[in-house]
Design an enzyme around this catalytic site. Structure first.
Site, PDB file in Angstrom:
ATOM      1  N   TRP A  23       0.980  -1.280  -0.130  1.00 52.61           N
ATOM      2  CA  TRP A  23       0.094  -0.027  -0.137  1.00 52.61           C
ATOM      3  C   TRP A  23       0.910   1.099   0.012  1.00 52.61           C
ATOM      4  CZ3 TRP A  23      -0.818  -4.159   3.060  1.00 52.61           C
ATOM      5  CH2 TRP A  23      -0.068  -4.365   4.304  1.00 52.61           C
ATOM      6  N   ARG A  24       2.139   1.123   0.110  1.00 53.48           N
ATOM      7  CA  ARG A  24       3.133   2.152   0.331  1.00 53.48           C
ATOM      8  C   ARG A  24       3.457   2.666  -1.094  1.00 53.48           C
ATOM      9  NH1 ARG A  24       6.656   0.781   5.620  1.00 53.48           N
ATOM     10  NH2 ARG A  24       5.114   1.695   7.227  1.00 53.48           N
ATOM     11  N   GLU A  36      -5.593   0.532   5.936  1.00 54.37           N
ATOM     12  CA  GLU A  36      -5.841   0.513   7.306  1.00 54.37           C
ATOM     13  C   GLU A  36      -6.950  -0.240   7.695  1.00 54.37           C
ATOM     14  OE1 GLU A  36      -4.269   2.426   9.518  1.00 54.37           O
ATOM     15  OE2 GLU A  36      -2.641   2.944   8.120  1.00 54.37           O
ATOM     16  N   GLN A  41      -6.403  -4.875  13.871  1.00 54.87           N
ATOM     17  CA  GLN A  41      -6.628  -6.214  14.851  1.00 54.87           C
ATOM     18  C   GLN A  41      -5.975  -7.367  13.871  1.00 54.87           C
ATOM     19  OE1 GLN A  41      -9.468  -6.953  17.757  1.00 54.87           O
ATOM     20  NE2 GLN A  41     -10.536  -4.913  16.913  1.00 54.87           N
ATOM     21  N   TYR A  81     -13.643 -10.131  11.385  1.00 53.08           N
ATOM     22  CA  TYR A  81     -14.211  -9.035  11.631  1.00 53.08           C
ATOM     23  C   TYR A  81     -14.905  -8.744  10.555  1.00 53.08           C
ATOM     24  CZ  TYR A  81     -11.526  -9.124  15.918  1.00 53.08           C
ATOM     25  OH  TYR A  81     -10.745  -9.600  16.983  1.00 53.08           O
ATOM     26  N   TYR A 117      -8.960   7.582  14.846  1.00 51.57           N
ATOM     27  CA  TYR A 117      -7.831   6.809  14.388  1.00 51.57           C
ATOM     28  C   TYR A 117      -7.633   6.811  12.950  1.00 51.57           C
ATOM     29  CZ  TYR A 117      -3.920   3.857  12.895  1.00 51.57           C
ATOM     30  OH  TYR A 117      -2.970   3.434  12.129  1.00 51.57           O
ATOM     31  N   ASP A 135      -1.799   4.855  17.104  1.00 48.44           N
ATOM     32  CA  ASP A 135      -2.147   3.621  17.468  1.00 48.44           C
ATOM     33  C   ASP A 135      -1.515   2.862  18.337  1.00 48.44           C
ATOM     34  OD1 ASP A 135       0.330   3.094  16.168  1.00 48.44           O
ATOM     35  OD2 ASP A 135      -0.352   1.692  14.625  1.00 48.44           O
ATOM     36  N   CYS A 183      10.770  -0.593  18.237  1.00 47.60           N
ATOM     37  CA  CYS A 183      10.484  -0.601  19.473  1.00 47.60           C
ATOM     38  C   CYS A 183       9.099  -1.455  19.696  1.00 47.60           C
ATOM     39  CB  CYS A 183       9.943   1.018  19.745  1.00 47.60           C
ATOM     40  SG  CYS A 183       9.731   1.331  21.576  1.00 47.60           S
ATOM     41  N   CYS A 191      16.922  -1.276  20.796  1.00 46.34           N
ATOM     42  CA  CYS A 191      17.171   0.253  21.149  1.00 46.34           C
ATOM     43  C   CYS A 191      18.601   0.620  20.504  1.00 46.34           C
ATOM     44  CB  CYS A 191      17.365  -0.021  22.692  1.00 46.34           C
ATOM     45  SG  CYS A 191      15.777  -0.303  23.506  1.00 46.34           S
ATOM     46  N   CYS A 194      17.609   2.299  17.363  1.00 42.58           N
ATOM     47  CA  CYS A 194      16.415   3.115  17.269  1.00 42.58           C
ATOM     48  C   CYS A 194      17.115   4.480  17.141  1.00 42.58           C
ATOM     49  CB  CYS A 194      15.866   2.887  18.777  1.00 42.58           C
ATOM     50  SG  CYS A 194      14.361   4.188  18.770  1.00 42.58           S
TER      51      CYS A 194
END
Length: 339
Positions: A23-24, A36, A41, A81, A117, A135, A183, A191, A194
């Protein structure tokens, strides 16, 4: 904290580290919105294949608005869903009727199935509007960065004034990406890799693993069910679930509430008009379990070749089960027994 330096480091990192997600590649409003909704979920790896198949079936918002519901739900089969799919069609019809895709969070939030959101995510990613989409990933990153568990309103207030002009789309995706790949919530966060490590209070205080503090989960309700794989000649019995409630309008293998013994199961099949079964004609299948958000089904499963095809069921061929009738993942264990 130096927010300007932190934001600059984050955007620079995203420019190099962003994953090539489908989707990018061509972030049109339709594709961003669809992704989205699908990602609600649902894991990214699970969505990739569905995203491609859905776009093949419904390549435009006009095609989605005109979709036959059975085809729509069959294309969605396995994602769960299912109200998401119905809301997609309803929203597509509204967008086609108004003649343009809404661009602001306020207008997007008026569409079926779009909450605050998702409205902010679509507005920022697809239209580069300065909207804040928080999110679970973003909330986790910000909580660790600030050294305390934040609420969504607090996180939104922190980010809203710090979106660099003209970079809302990249800004939104960068925060999401950081929480998805470095993260992370479970396991050990990366870390050392990051870009925000120099600014992270939780890293300095050694509290990364404790933030954000977990929210107690509500216990699921256990429901016992008995489900049947019924065969007659080369067809299998299925039936459509009620139009309202759990798995509304989808197709299921016949079943009933409670756990039935073999004798009770044979008696029920006779009551359903499937003929009298000898005791050896009813086979016990492995038990199955399916977890919904607030309910857990624990299923006792039987298989039988029945002498009569009762009219209160639909008798489908294997090809029809595969191509025509949307059967939810809750019954995957039963489907796996079909050959």
């Amino acid at each position: 904290m130096d927010w300007r330096a932190a934001t600059s480091a984050l955007l620079k990192w995203y420019g190099v580290a962003a994953r090539p997600l489908p989707w990018r590649e061509n972030p049109t409003p339709y594709r961003v919105w669809l992704s989205e909704i699908m990602l609600q979920q649902t894991r990214i790896e699970a969505v990739k294949g569905y995203f491609a198949r859905f776009l093949e079936a419904f390549p435009s918002i006009e095609a989605l608005a005109a979709a036959d519901e059975a085809t729509l739900l069959k294309t969605w089969e396995g994602l769960g869903y299912y109200s998401r799919a119905r809301n997609l069609k309803a929203a597509a019809q509204e967008i086609v009727a108004r003649g343009a895709f809404p661009e602001t969070p306020e207008e997007l939030a008026k569409l079926p199935g779009i909450g605050p959101y998702t409205a902010a995510a679509v507005a920022s990613i697809a239209f580069n509007r300065p909207a804040v989409a928080v999110d679970g990933n973003v909330l986790r990153v910000l909580s660790r960065l600030c050294g305390r568990t934040l609420t969504r309103p607090e996180a939104t207030s922190l980010l809203a004034p710090r979106i660099p002009e003209g970079t809302a789309s990249l800004f939104t995706q960068a925060w999401m990406e950081l929480g998805e790949v470095l993260c992370i919530p479970n396991g050990t966060p990366s870390c050392l890799l990051c870009p925000l490590a120099p600014h992270c209070q939780a890293l300095r205080e050694g509290t990364v693993a404790n933030l954000p503090e977990p929210v107690p989960k509500k216990a699921r309700r256990i429901e016992l069910r008995t489900v049947f794989l019924l065969r007659h000649q080369n067809r299998i019995a299925i039936r459509q679930r009620p139009a309202r409630g759990l798995l509304a309008g989808l197709w299921e293998f016949p079943g009933t509430d409670g756990t039935l013994s073999r004798a009770q199961a044979r008696s029920l099949l006779e009551q359903w008009g499937l003929g009298k079964l000898p005791s050896h004609a009813l086979h016990v299948l492995p038990p199955a379990k399916h977890i919904f958000t607030h309910v857990e089904w624990q299923m006792t499963c039987y298989e039988a070749r029945v002498p009569c095809a009762a009219q209160n069921f639909t008798w489908a061929t294997l090809q029809e089960l595969t191509q025509k009738y949307p059967i939810p993942t809750a019954f995957q264990a039963i489907k796996n027994q079909i050959s």
